[in-house]
Each structure stands twice: as structure tokens, then as C-alpha cells.
Write an enzyme that holds these catalytic residues in place. Structure first.
Site, PDB file in Angstrom:
ATOM      1  N   ASP A   6      -1.222  -6.092   9.440  1.00 50.27           N
ATOM      2  CA  ASP A   6      -2.358  -5.254   9.071  1.00 50.27           C
ATOM      3  C   ASP A   6      -3.458  -6.189   8.566  1.00 50.27           C
ATOM      4  O   ASP A   6      -3.332  -6.797   7.511  1.00 50.27           O
ATOM      5  CB  ASP A   6      -1.929  -4.277   7.975  1.00 50.27           C
ATOM      6  CG  ASP A   6      -3.039  -3.353   7.516  1.00 50.27           C
ATOM      7  OD1 ASP A   6      -4.183  -3.823   7.381  1.00 50.27           O
ATOM      8  OD2 ASP A   6      -2.771  -2.167   7.261  1.00 50.27           O
ATOM      9  N   LYS A  50     -12.695  -0.751   6.188  1.00 48.83           N
ATOM     10  CA  LYS A  50     -12.904  -1.630   5.034  1.00 48.83           C
ATOM     11  C   LYS A  50     -13.983  -2.674   5.308  1.00 48.83           C
ATOM     12  O   LYS A  50     -14.898  -2.860   4.496  1.00 48.83           O
ATOM     13  CB  LYS A  50     -11.590  -2.330   4.663  1.00 48.83           C
ATOM     14  CG  LYS A  50     -10.395  -1.398   4.556  1.00 48.83           C
ATOM     15  CD  LYS A  50     -10.601  -0.266   3.553  1.00 48.83           C
ATOM     16  CE  LYS A  50      -9.368   0.612   3.471  1.00 48.83           C
ATOM     17  NZ  LYS A  50      -9.544   1.747   2.529  1.00 48.83           N
ATOM     18  N   TYR A  77       0.827  -1.207   0.000  1.00 54.90           N
ATOM     19  CA  TYR A  77       0.000   0.000   0.000  1.00 54.90           C
ATOM     20  C   TYR A  77       0.863   1.260   0.000  1.00 54.90           C
ATOM     21  O   TYR A  77       1.702   1.451   0.888  1.00 54.90           O
ATOM     22  CB  TYR A  77      -0.903  -0.042   1.228  1.00 54.90           C
ATOM     23  CG  TYR A  77      -1.639   1.227   1.566  1.00 54.90           C
ATOM     24  CD1 TYR A  77      -2.456   1.864   0.635  1.00 54.90           C
ATOM     25  CD2 TYR A  77      -1.548   1.779   2.847  1.00 54.90           C
ATOM     26  CE1 TYR A  77      -3.143   3.019   0.963  1.00 54.90           C
ATOM     27  CE2 TYR A  77      -2.237   2.933   3.180  1.00 54.90           C
ATOM     28  CZ  TYR A  77      -3.025   3.552   2.236  1.00 54.90           C
ATOM     29  OH  TYR A  77      -3.707   4.699   2.559  1.00 54.90           O
ATOM     30  N   ILE A 108      -6.837  -5.255   8.149  1.00 52.54           N
ATOM     31  CA  ILE A 108      -8.021  -4.412   8.016  1.00 52.54           C
ATOM     32  C   ILE A 108      -9.000  -4.919   6.956  1.00 52.54           C
ATOM     33  O   ILE A 108     -10.137  -4.440   6.892  1.00 52.54           O
ATOM     34  CB  ILE A 108      -7.645  -2.938   7.722  1.00 52.54           C
ATOM     35  CG1 ILE A 108      -7.025  -2.785   6.336  1.00 52.54           C
ATOM     36  CG2 ILE A 108      -6.722  -2.402   8.798  1.00 52.54           C
ATOM     37  CD1 ILE A 108      -6.790  -1.323   5.948  1.00 52.54           C
TER      38      ILE A 108
END
Length: 483
Positions: A238, A278, A153, A240
């Protein structure tokens, strides 16, 4: 003028005067192109369609229905007014107990109830952005580094580096094995950093992956845990996109499940970043979560969270919503179903014009392969193609180079942040673009066969849309592209 500007710069801090924010990237440039010419079905039908925003709008009406049926959840409603005083007064950085309890329970449900989370380890933050920065502050000093598998990202270059002074060292994962993380790649990146006298403090993984739309299997996660345990460095996970997994063949495996059931390790090295941006589609609520197995990190992160708390009003609403088991179960199931349907519809549309994507099973996006459209296999050619897509096709997709992808020609395309009609229009623009590309390269006889096949495979309404799409310039580098 030059003197005045120089004097102004000297008055500011290095952070304010520098460009270390990481936003000098085509990833953010695409957003600016959209903001300057945003698509609207009636007011600006030829504007740029936003496909660079990983946002989940597919189930918002379920949330709206719940809010209508549960007005007490908001202290700003007549029904919830009795709670106003207790919620609006000062709250410390621990957060409302009911909020932490509800989030911990929701995190367990999203992971199939195979693992439980301790509410006392829930630390809130202003979205995943704030959570990542806080974790970086807790684990590393300026100049230290994290290993990050590519592609990753683009916001990490801002979120983790800008104010902390931390470095990110890419772990090169490429298309030869579908971008899988290997121990050889991790070892190579670690050794290279050691040779450059860069102190590695941890590994950062995104699982499910942004931008790949895939999640790591159990064996790979176990290997990564063994790696960080051997090196005595941290692992930041991460997660998410945990609830965006839509495959029925296998289920998402959290790092929490790995260390609880599968492998012995130093738990003080394991940290999870989560949010509701998300999985629930609530990026505007700025609900970020740090869940660490390290007591010192929990204590420090909680103190640092004072700089980016979730408002008590939001905490109250989220606590009430996530405590409704029937709603949560319905939402998780329906969201996965709708993501799967949208993914299937979009990949099918792309396949009809010869565009392939990495096989994925999670996320709100596709990792689209356009390397065969590049004039040459370079990042410069990728950027030339991206400029055509932004300026002429009028779609904001994100080029792989902004994700540090080692192979030119890959693009992330978000598909869950729009309604069905907008998706159809986006596909129509892509198809029109591909038709013009074929017309420039294919002999007339073959061209007619290809177009006839395409027309048979698509509805007449969509074909009308394709033909009405904005035109490309004959000077486009796509027109001259070679396979």
C-alpha cells in the site's frame, strides 16, 4: 419483540446479520463522537476537533486555481460541454486510455521518475478500500491469511476481511526499535500461523506507514522481498502516502524500484495499491488503483472492478489535470513543503508541553507518545485516557490499540485536515489539558516555574487560547496519572 428480531436475522445473510465489518473499534467510535458534536469556529467552537481523519487539505487552493484556469477539464462546464456525450456514454471496465496513461505517469513522478509504470497494468477501483478488497479476492480464499506488521490501519480489518473471509495475522513490531519491521518478527508470525494451520498467502505492508508516518528503507524492502520469494507468497504494498514524504535527507523507495533495480524475484508475487486520496487530497473522487505484475491478477481485478468503477467524468478530469506536467510538479513540491511546515509546527507545539512523537518523515499524522500519562501500562488505561481526550479535551485522536499497537499509550494525531487556526486551537486544548495535569501532580514552586517557562515559549495569543479551552473534570484519570 425478541422473536421478531430473531426472525428478521434469519431472513438476512450472515454478512448482513453479523458484525464482521470491523467497525466495533474506538477508531470508528471517535468519528461518531466528532459527527455528534463537530467543531465549528463560530457555530460550535467547543465541539470535537476532527484529528482522526488522514486527509490532505493543505494545497486545495492550488487545485481550485487550476480548475478555474482549465474549465474544459469538466464536462459539466460550458467550455467542456463538447466532450459531454463522449464521456457520459458507456465506458467499459478498462477505463479511459488517457486516464490510465496519466495515472501511470503521475505514479512515476511521485517516485522521482526512477521507475516507470505500464498503463496497461493500471486497474481502477473505488478508492484504496475497493482496491485492497479486490486484491484480497484475487489472492486468497476464505480462511487464508496475510501477515501485517503492527501497528496498522484499523480499516484493514474491514477492507480485507469483511466480505472476503480472509484473516489478518499481526507481525508484532514494537516501540523498542521504533516499530521497525524485522525478519525475525516476520518469521515468528509466519511460524505461529503455520502451527495454527493458517495458510499464509501474503504479506501486506503500508509504505509510507499509516500510522507511523515513516517509510521503509531499501534494505528492509529487499529483506521483505527475499522473505516472500522464499516462502512463495504474495507481497501487497500500500503506497497511498508516497507523495507525502517531506524529508530532504532521503527519498521514498517504492517496491517497484526494488524489484526493478535491486533484487531478483518472482514478479508475479508483487502488487501495489495506490490512490489519489492522500497524495492529491481527493478522497471523495474514489480513485483507487491496483498495479500488479501478475497478468492473471490484472485480468481478474479488471473484471471485478465493474463493481466499483471510477466515474468516466472523474477519469476525464483527472486525466486532464495529471497530464499538466507543470501543475503536477508544482503541486508535488508545494504539498511536501506544506506538510513539512505543518509537521514542524505541530511537533514543536507538543514538545512545549512535554509530549513526544515517533520521529517521522512522511504521512499526514503523528504517532504521539502519551504512555507516561497512563495510570498503568495497560490498554484499559489507554482507553480511559482516550475517553478523556474525546469527551473533555474534545479532540478526536485515535488510540494505538485500534491500530493493534503492542505498546499502550500511543495515539495517531492527524494534522493536515484543518486550517492553521484550527490547529492552534487543537494545540491550545492539549496545552490546557497538560497544565491541569501538572497542577494536580507538581508542587506549587515547581509548578510556577514550569508555567512561567511555558508562557515564555508560547505567544501571548496562544496562551489566551490555552486558558480559554474546555475544562477537565477533577475526576479525570489524567489528574491522578503517574509518570
Amino acid at each position: 419483540m425478541a422473536f421478531a428480531l430473531s426472525n428478521q436475522v434469519q431472513l438476512l445473510s450472515k454478512i448482513a446479520a453479523g458484525n464482521g465489518h470491523g467497525e466495533d473499534s474506538p477508531y470508528f467510535d471517535g468519528w461518531k463522537a466528532f459527527e455528534s458534536d463537530p467543531y465549528h469556529p463560530t457555530k460550535n467552537p467547543n465541539g470535537v476537533i476532527q484529528m482522526g481523519l488522514a486527509e490532505n487539505l493543505l494545497c486545495h487552493e492550488l487545485v481550485e486555481d487550476w480548475l478555474m484556469n482549465n474549465p474544459k477539464a469538466s464536462i459539466c462546464s460550458a467550455e467542456g460541454l463538447n466532450e459531454f456525450k463522449g464521456i457520459a456514454i458507456f465506458q467499459d471496465y478498462h477505463g479511459l486510455p488517457e486516464f490510465r496513461n496519466a495515472v501511470a505517469k503521475f505514479m512515476g513522478k511521485v517516485r522521482g521518475n526512477r521507475i516507470t509504470f505500464d498503463p496497461d497494468r493500471i486497474v481502477m477501483s473505488g478508492g484504496a478500500t475497493g482496491a485492497h478488497e479486490t486484491v484480497a479476492f484475487c489472492l486468497a480464499d476464505p480462511g487464508d491469511a496475510f501477515l501485517v506488521p503492527t501497528p496498522y490501519y484499523p480499516g484493514f480489518d474491514r477492507d480485507l476481511r469483511w466480505r472476503t473471509g480472509v484473516q489478518l495475522v499481526p507481525v508484532v513490531c514494537d516501540s523498542s526499535n521504533d516499530f521497525k519491521v524485522t525478519m525475525e518478527a516476520l518469521e515468528a508470525a509466519y511460524e505461529k500461523a503455520q502451527e495454527s494451520n493458517i495458510r499464509i498467502k501474503g504479506v501486506l505492508i503500508t509504505n509510507p506507514s499509516n500510522p507511523l508516518g515513516t517509510f521503509l528503507d531499501r534494505e528492509t524492502l529487499k529483506d521483505i522481498v527475499s522473505f516472500i520469494n522464499e516462502k512463495n507468497i504474495h507481497l501487497v504494498c500500500d503506497e497511498i502516502y508516497a507523495a507525502t514524504v517531506f524529508t530532504k535527507e532521503s527519498s521514498f523507495v517504492s517496491i517497484a524500484e526494488i524489484i526493478d533495480q535491486d533484487i531478483a524475484c518472482n514478479r508475479n508475487l508483487i502488487h501495489i495499491v495506490y490512490s489519489l486520496s492522500k497524495d492529491m487530497g481527493f478522497p471523495g473522487f474514489r480513485v483507487g488503483i491496483i498495479y500488479s505484475y501478475n497478468d492473471q491478477v490484472v485480468s481478474c481485478a479488471r473484471k471485478m472492478s465493474s463493481f466499483g468503477l471510477v466515474s468516466s467524468q472523474t477519469q476525464h478530469l483527472i486525466a486532464t489535470m495529471l497530464s499538466d506536467d507543470q501543475f503536477v510538479e508544482k503541486f508535488i513540491a508545494e504539498s511536501a513543503k506544506r506538510i513539512a511546515e505543518r509537521h514542524k509546527a505541530f511537533t514543536w507545539g507538543l514538545s512545549q508541553v512535554g509530549i513526544g512523537c515517533l520521529k517521522s518523515n512522511a504521512g499526514l499524522f503523528l504517532w504521539m507518545d502519551l504512555h507516561h500519562l497512563l495510570k498503568e501500562q495497560t490498554y484499559e488505561a489507554e482507553m480511559a485516557l482516550w475517553r478523556v481526550i474525546i469527551n473533555e479535551v474534545k479532540l478526536n485522536v485515535s488510540p494505538g490499540s485500534s491500530f493493534h499497537c503492542p505498546n499502550p499509550g500511543w495515539f495517531r494525531v492527524c494534522f493536515a485536515n484543518m486550517d492553521d487556526r484550527t490547529m492552534e486551537i487543537a494545540l491550545s486544548r492539549i496545552t490546557s489539558f497538560m497544565l491541569k495535569n501538572v497542577e494536580a501532580k507538581v508542587p506549587n514552586k515547581k509548578k510556577l516555574c514550569w508555567q512561567r517557562s511555558l508562557r515564555l515559549s508560547m505567544s501571548s495569543r496562544r496562551m489566551d487560547d490555552f486558558m480559554a479551552s474546555p475544562c477537565m473534570s477533577p475526576q479525570s484519570p489524567l489528574v491522578q496519572a503517574r509518570t
